[in-house]
Structure formats: C-alpha cells, structure tokens
Design a protein around this motif. Sequence first.
Motif, short mmCIF file in Angstrom:
data_model
loop_
_atom_site.label_atom_id
_atom_site.label_comp_id
_atom_site.label_asym_id
_atom_site.label_seq_id
_atom_site.Cartn_x
_atom_site.Cartn_y
_atom_site.Cartn_z
N GLY A 454 -4.86 3.18 5.09
CA GLY A 454 -4.24 2.50 6.22
C GLY A 454 -3.59 3.42 7.23
N ASN A 455 -3.60 4.74 6.99
CA ASN A 455 -3.00 5.70 7.91
C ASN A 455 -4.08 6.39 8.73
OD1 ASN A 455 -0.10 5.67 6.80
ND2 ASN A 455 -1.30 6.16 4.97
N LYS A 456 -3.89 6.43 10.05
CA LYS A 456 -4.85 7.12 10.90
C LYS A 456 -4.72 8.61 10.70
CE LYS A 456 -6.59 7.51 15.60
NZ LYS A 456 -6.46 7.07 17.02
N LEU A 457 -5.86 9.28 10.51
CA LEU A 457 -5.87 10.72 10.29
C LEU A 457 -5.96 11.43 11.63
CD1 LEU A 457 -8.27 10.93 7.20
CD2 LEU A 457 -5.79 10.67 7.25
N ASP A 458 -5.00 12.29 11.91
CA ASP A 458 -4.92 12.94 13.22
C ASP A 458 -5.85 14.14 13.32
OD1 ASP A 458 -2.97 11.14 14.01
OD2 ASP A 458 -1.37 12.36 13.15
N PRO A 484 -4.69 2.38 -7.28
CA PRO A 484 -5.88 3.09 -6.80
C PRO A 484 -6.74 2.29 -5.82
CG PRO A 484 -5.59 3.48 -9.13
CD PRO A 484 -4.57 2.44 -8.75
N SER A 485 -6.65 0.97 -5.83
CA SER A 485 -7.45 0.19 -4.89
C SER A 485 -7.01 0.42 -3.44
CB SER A 485 -7.36 -1.30 -5.23
OG SER A 485 -6.03 -1.77 -5.06
N ASP A 486 -5.81 0.98 -3.23
CA ASP A 486 -5.34 1.28 -1.88
C ASP A 486 -5.92 2.57 -1.33
OD1 ASP A 486 -3.70 -0.99 -1.79
OD2 ASP A 486 -2.06 0.06 -2.81
#
Length: 513
Positions: A454-458, A484-486
């Motif tokens: 869910g975090n955008k990788l810069d 782990p499903s996250d």
Amino acid sequence: MIPNASFIGKETRETNQGMFSRFLKSESAAATIILAVLLLGLVFTMVSIVRLEYVPEWKCAAEQDHMYEIWNDFQELKIRIDMLSRLMESSSYPANDFSITVPFRMGKGDIPVFEPSRSDGKLEVNKERCVMIITLYNSTNEVMKFYNFSCGGITCYLQNKQYPDQFFRYENGALILSDGASSVMRQPPIFTIENETIDGSNSNSNSYTVNIRAVQLSGKADSVSSNTITPLELTGLSSNQVYDSSENENTNLKAFNLTIATKYPDAWISYLNETAKNAGLKYDTDYEIEKRDPDCVYFKFIHTDDKNLDRLCINESVIEAALRVGGSSLSSEDFGSQESGEGDDTSESEEDTSENENTMKLNQWYCFETVSGTNVDLSKLKDYDSKSNFLTQKSGKLSDYSSNNAFEHNLNNQLESTFGFNSFTEFESQPNSVTILMVYQCNLNSDPYMTFAGNKLDKTLQKGTGNNWYLYKQDISAASINDPSDLKFYLNIDKKGEGKKYINIDYLAVRPN
C-alpha cells in the motif's frame, strides 16, 4: 386258437399307449422350454432395443434436467450474495455476521431400472484464481491510484454419461457457463457505464458515470466430490465504498483501466465490450479491450476531449464461502448424506506441522507465490546468479552478474501485475520493516509505477542499456502490515511505442525484518 392272445394284445396296447403318453409329455416339456427360451430372447431383445435406442436419449434428457437444476442453484447463489451485499450496506445488518446456506444438488440424471447410476459432481471454492485490478489515471496519463481485489470464486464440474460436460462458475458477481474451450456470461456482475449528455442533448461533450462492485469470496480453498446435495454456507463479513471520485474535490481522474485475471476471458471480453458499446463508447477511440496472454482481460476507459469521466464509484463486498460437508450443523433430513472428497479429520500433530509451515520467519528472503495480471512465470523469479553477493549490496549496477532464466517482457504490451502470498498466515513475530529486492535489466523511456504493502515506492528503476543487470532494493515500514497477505508488490509499466523497450526480471523477493 392261441392261448392268452387277448391278454398279450391288451398288454401291447397298454405298452404302446404308455410310450406315446411319455413321448407327448416329453414333447410338451421341450415345447415349454423352447417357448420360455423364445420369450426370454424376446424380452432381452426388447430390453436391448430400449437400452440402445431409448435409454441414451432418456439419460441425456435426465442429465440435461440436472444441469438446469445446478444452474438454478447457482442463480440462487448469486441472489443470496447480492442480498448479503445490500444487507451489509444497510443500518439493519446485525452486529454478528449473518449466514445463509445454499444447497447444491450435485447428483442426479439416473434412469430407474435401466440406468440407475448418477452423474458425479465436484464443487470447488477458491480453487481457481480470479483477481481484478483497477488503476486510475490523471489527465497526463500518470497513475494516481490502484486497487487490487482477490475475488476467488465457486466452480462446479459435472461428469455426465450422455449430456456434454459443462462447468458453472461464479466469480466477482458474474455467472459463467463454460464447456472447457470457451465461455459465456449468463448473468452479469455489477459493472455499469451510464452516459449523460452535458448541457443538453445538443452538446458534443458527454459525461460518464461508472460503477464497479468487487465481490471477494474469502475462506480457505476447498472442494468436495459428491452425488448428493452439498450445502455451501455464505457469511457476510463487510461491504463498503472503496473509492468515489465525487467525494474528492481535487480529483484529476480522467481515465481508468480494469485488468481481470480469469480462466474465462471470453465471457468477460464479450460482456465488457457489450457494456461499453451500449453506453455509446467507440472501440479504439473511447475504450480498449483485449486478451493479454491466455488468462488476462484488459479494459481501458480512454480520456478524450469530447468525453468526460464524471464519476467513478468502486464498492467492495467480502463474503466468506465455506463447504459444510460432514461438519455442517444441518441435519441429514434436510440434505441427506454427503460424500466428501476431502478428509475432515486432522490429527493434532498434523495441525502443528501445518501451523509451522504457514508461519513466515523474520530475516529470511521469500519469493512471491501468486501473481495477477500479465502472465508472469514465477518460477523464473526464484533463482539468481549464486556467484553474486547482491543480497547484501545497495541498489545499483551489479558487476559480473549473469542469468539464463529470467522473465522477459516486451513493452509493446503493458506490464501490470500484483505479486503476493497465499500460503503464509502469520509472522513468527511482528516485523519492524520489510525489504523488497529485485534484480532486473530494462530499457524504458518513463518511470514505472510501483507500490508495496500500500506504500508508493519513490525509487525508480535504472534505465540501463545493453546487458547490464541492476539491483532495486528498498526498506518499507511495517506499520500497516499485519500478516503476510499484506505483502503485495504492484508493478505497472505502460506499453512503449518507440524503439525496443523491455524489462527482464531475474529475481524478486521480500524479507521481513
């Protein structure tokens, strides 16, 4: 005069009469036997004629009727799921999860006396993959957000003696009929495109509202083989609005694409194409639709000057589906005896072993187990050049790295995939951070869009040329990671039209720290 002549004559006549009487009796017995044989032959002949001429037709009709019954059960399944979805959105939904049971009539198609055998059926829950990815674009065709839904599904396979075998499938709100080679959608999901002309009917600018509902079937993957009635329990867990562009005043939403990983692409392509045309959209101008690889459908709503995506609304319903064979609370009087293809008894030692296998340990590298979207061969992402010590290096160019087993993708087609895990249920202990690592080589003219958990990788990928291999490595906080499903990695690279653009990936893994 011969003495006793009359006596001898009388004795002779009696002897002849006895012999004749016995002859008549033996002839009558033989005739009875012959008649019985002829009658039996006639009966067998009639039975054979009936079995050869009429029983196959009767059997075919009985199996066809059974197919209609199963189809009615699937229609009831869809009605119950839609009802649960609507009920969960209302304020009257009970605080405790509400359950409904749908019986499936798995075995029938028998002909009494002549063909008493029944058709065998197999009911599967979440055994086949169905994933839907919705990606949002702004006016410059840059990715704004994406949503990933693991929809799962319910499939019924019937093995008939005469009537052609057919498969019934429920996935993401749709009912699909398949013969194994092709598929058609019999009842649609909730995916609507509504066209409303702006500033009156004489305006050339059209406004469109799109509604999409994702139906995710949770619960363990399970199956049962049966020729009797099999109960399936549905439990409503949640239903909520994931995204509504009208609630965001600063939205710059102009387009979106819909990617569906499914074993039934023909049904989805036909339905999405018909829905778009009925809304007045023109193929290649207003929308694109294509089958990418064998099991991937791609649909894109294209931004144009005379067309406006006024509103996009995405809803999600989560329904738990579970086969209640053996352990069901339903009585045998309601549904009869069940014949399960899966064992219900598990020893304590087996449960302990399974628990250990499903635990993800810290400070170890794990390769992804599932992928949606483009048909990526995960086996090619699990090995690497063992002579390299890149696991301890930072991002950048790798020296003397080589590979003969990398996943290669030509960017004449868009690469859009979500990688994840499905066999791990918990961490050994809660991680503080997670590291994602990828070994790759690419030739791009724009940056890809990537997110993890869910975090955008810069950090962007090195746009190298030639045979140089590069390392992408980044740490992400585990604050929003519960299990782990996250651990989901999303990679989106638009197709490139100039020159030879490509990306090759040799190794892709994550490490909870």
